[in-house]
Design an enzyme around this catalytic site. Structure first.
Site, PDB file in Angstrom:
ATOM      1  N   SER A  32       0.806  -1.222   0.000  1.00  0.00           N
ATOM      2  CA  SER A  32       0.000   0.000   0.000  1.00  0.00           C
ATOM      3  C   SER A  32       0.842   1.277   0.000  1.00  0.00           C
ATOM      4  O   SER A  32       0.359   2.318  -0.424  1.00  0.00           O
ATOM      5  CB  SER A  32      -0.932   0.009   1.209  1.00  0.00           C
ATOM      6  OG  SER A  32      -0.205  -0.201   2.395  1.00  0.00           O
ATOM      7  N   ASP A  71      -3.494   8.280   7.395  1.00  0.00           N
ATOM      8  CA  ASP A  71      -4.406   7.443   8.174  1.00  0.00           C
ATOM      9  C   ASP A  71      -3.570   6.763   9.261  1.00  0.00           C
ATOM     10  O   ASP A  71      -2.440   7.190   9.518  1.00  0.00           O
ATOM     11  CB  ASP A  71      -5.187   6.465   7.277  1.00  0.00           C
ATOM     12  CG  ASP A  71      -4.310   5.425   6.601  1.00  0.00           C
ATOM     13  OD1 ASP A  71      -3.140   5.229   7.021  1.00  0.00           O
ATOM     14  OD2 ASP A  71      -4.784   4.781   5.640  1.00  0.00           O
ATOM     15  N   HIS A  91      -0.496   4.861   7.182  1.00  0.00           N
ATOM     16  CA  HIS A  91       0.206   5.358   5.991  1.00  0.00           C
ATOM     17  C   HIS A  91       0.675   6.787   6.160  1.00  0.00           C
ATOM     18  O   HIS A  91      -0.087   7.642   6.633  1.00  0.00           O
ATOM     19  CB  HIS A  91      -0.697   5.218   4.764  1.00  0.00           C
ATOM     20  CG  HIS A  91      -1.078   3.798   4.515  1.00  0.00           C
ATOM     21  ND1 HIS A  91      -2.254   3.257   4.974  1.00  0.00           N
ATOM     22  CD2 HIS A  91      -0.399   2.793   3.916  1.00  0.00           C
ATOM     23  CE1 HIS A  91      -2.299   1.980   4.653  1.00  0.00           C
ATOM     24  NE2 HIS A  91      -1.184   1.668   4.015  1.00  0.00           N
TER      25      HIS A  91
END
Ligand SMILES: *[C@@H]1O[C@H](CO)[C@@H](O)[C@H](O)[C@H]1NC(C)=O
Ligand SMILES: *[C@@H]1O[C@H](CO)[C@@H](O)[C@H](O)[C@H]1NC(C)=O
Ligand SMILES: *[C@@H]1O[C@H](CO)[C@@H](O)[C@H](O)[C@H]1NC(C)=O
Length: 360
Positions: A38, A325, A328
């Protein structure tokens, strides 16, 4: 002035401008291939039957194209490294080449492809609980398909290798082998079967095999990013109700990172015509943290995975937050991280040298 002369001058100017553009616009390597999770995903998971996606607001609020699947407000670290390397455009996600979204600009594959998939890891099992995420071995299989497509367009396997020799291969993977595998004990039995050292060794063995396969497809310039101190993520801090970073997780990750360094040494020795670099991401992280708010994310999050809430709100001063978040890092953080790994003449954060020297 006669029309002919005027036209000629115009053409000359045009050619000069063009030339200037091609010098300035020419990236330092002709191509960049990206493998990861991610932290690097730029849209691959949007088209997969998976729960790990970031295709809603406020992800992308500071990205020129808005929501793309990137897991922060703006650019990823590898987006930024791509800019520093002089790429005029972002490297397209592999999903752009898959039906029903075939990218019409087939020549783009000569500039590179981003295979990164949120939830993917080095171990095959990692991320299976989220759906059909692309593991590192899936990502390398996709590269194989791209390799043969390049070979067919250039006319031979050798020509494909010659082209692919010049590219940079950036790998940032291993995080999920901890956060959504080793430490998710109600789904994975990994921590029962492996000590943290055995798990690190297992991941290194797998990584080594995958890198060999890439080498076989002509890859010669590798930048391997270490895993961040995952115990410092707001998600882990909340989960463990910790006051600061969760050191037991950081210690496990360090075993993985410490093994990458000898892996890089071994590769550089065994393959003298190749260059392998290690990016010490924990060192970069530690150097950036003091200038940021670190224990909490900028966006309003969902409790479950710590992702941003659908259409949720976010902090005002987002340039001050290390995390977008709960897992991340923000655009502001990524910008500095990219600069430190790209240009690091004293090798404080990279080993044996920085990414800049890799491309020469
Ligand atoms: C752990 O060991 C059990 C029993 O031997 C096995 O069923 C399971 O697949 C193993 N898990 C992993 C992650 O290797
Ligand atoms: C990364 O950098 C930190 C801080 O400088 C250092 O303690 C650590 O040993 C480095 N890790 C590796 C694998 O080189
Ligand atoms: C989020 O906002 C978009 C655009 O305003 C809207 O179409 C969508 O229904 C909203 N979704 C949720 C879950 O509120």
């Amino acid at each position: 002035m006669a029309w002919g002369t005027k036209l000629w001058l115009m053409l000359l100017c045009f050619a000069a401008t063009c030339m200037k553009h091609s010098i300035h616009g020419k990236p330092q390597v002709p191509c960049l291939f990206i493998f990861g999770d991610s932290s690097s995903d730029n849209g691959n998971n949007n088209y997969l039957p998976v729960t790990s996606k970031a295709n809603w607001s406020p992800y992308g609020v500071d990205f020129p194209k808005g929501v793309t699947g990137r897991y922060n407000n703006g650019k990823t670290t590898i987006d930024r490294i791509g800019e520093l390397l002089g790429f005029p455009d972002f490297i397209p996600p592999y999903a752009d080449y898959l039906p029903p979204y075939p990218n019409p600009h087939v020549s783009d594959i000569f500039q590179g492809v981003n295979y990164a998939s949120a939830g993917g890891g080095i171990d095959e099992q990692t991320g299976n609980n989220l759906g059909q995420v692309f593991s590192l071995s899936d990502q390398i299989n996709h590269h194989r398909a791209i390799f043969f497509q390049i070979a067919s367009e250039l006319g031979s396997i050798q020509k494909a290798r010659n082209h692919l020799n010049q590219c940079l291969y950036y790998l940032d993977i291993g995080t999920n082998d901890y956060t959504i595998n080793y430490y998710v004990t109600d789904i994975y039995s990994t921590s029962v079967n492996y000590t943290t050292q055995q798990w690190a060794n297992h991941l290194h063995d797998e990584y080594y095999k995958h890198l060999m396969v890439l080498h076989g497809y002509g890859a010669r310039k590798f930048a391997l990013s270490g895993v961040a101190n995952l115990g410092c993520r707001p998600y882990q801090i909340r989960l463990h109700r910790a006051k600061g970073c969760v050191e037991s997780i950081n210690d496990a990750v360090q075993l993985f990172n410490e093994g990458l360094r000898p892996l890089v040494d071994r590769f550089n020795k065994e393959y003298p015509s190749s260059k392998f670099k290690y990016v010490n991401y924990t060192a970069i992280q530690s150097s950036i943290f003091p200038d940021f708010i670190t224990g909490v994310p900028c966006c309003q999050t969902e409790k479950f995975f710590g992702a941003c809430r659908y259409n949720g709100t976010y902090c005002k001063n987002r340039e001050k937050y290390a995390f977008w978040d709960e897992s991340h890092t923000s655009d502001a953080f990524n910008k500095i991280a990219a600069e430190k790994s790209y240009n690091d003449p004293k090798s404080s954060f990279t080993y044996p040298m920085d990414i800049k020297t890799l491309v020469k």
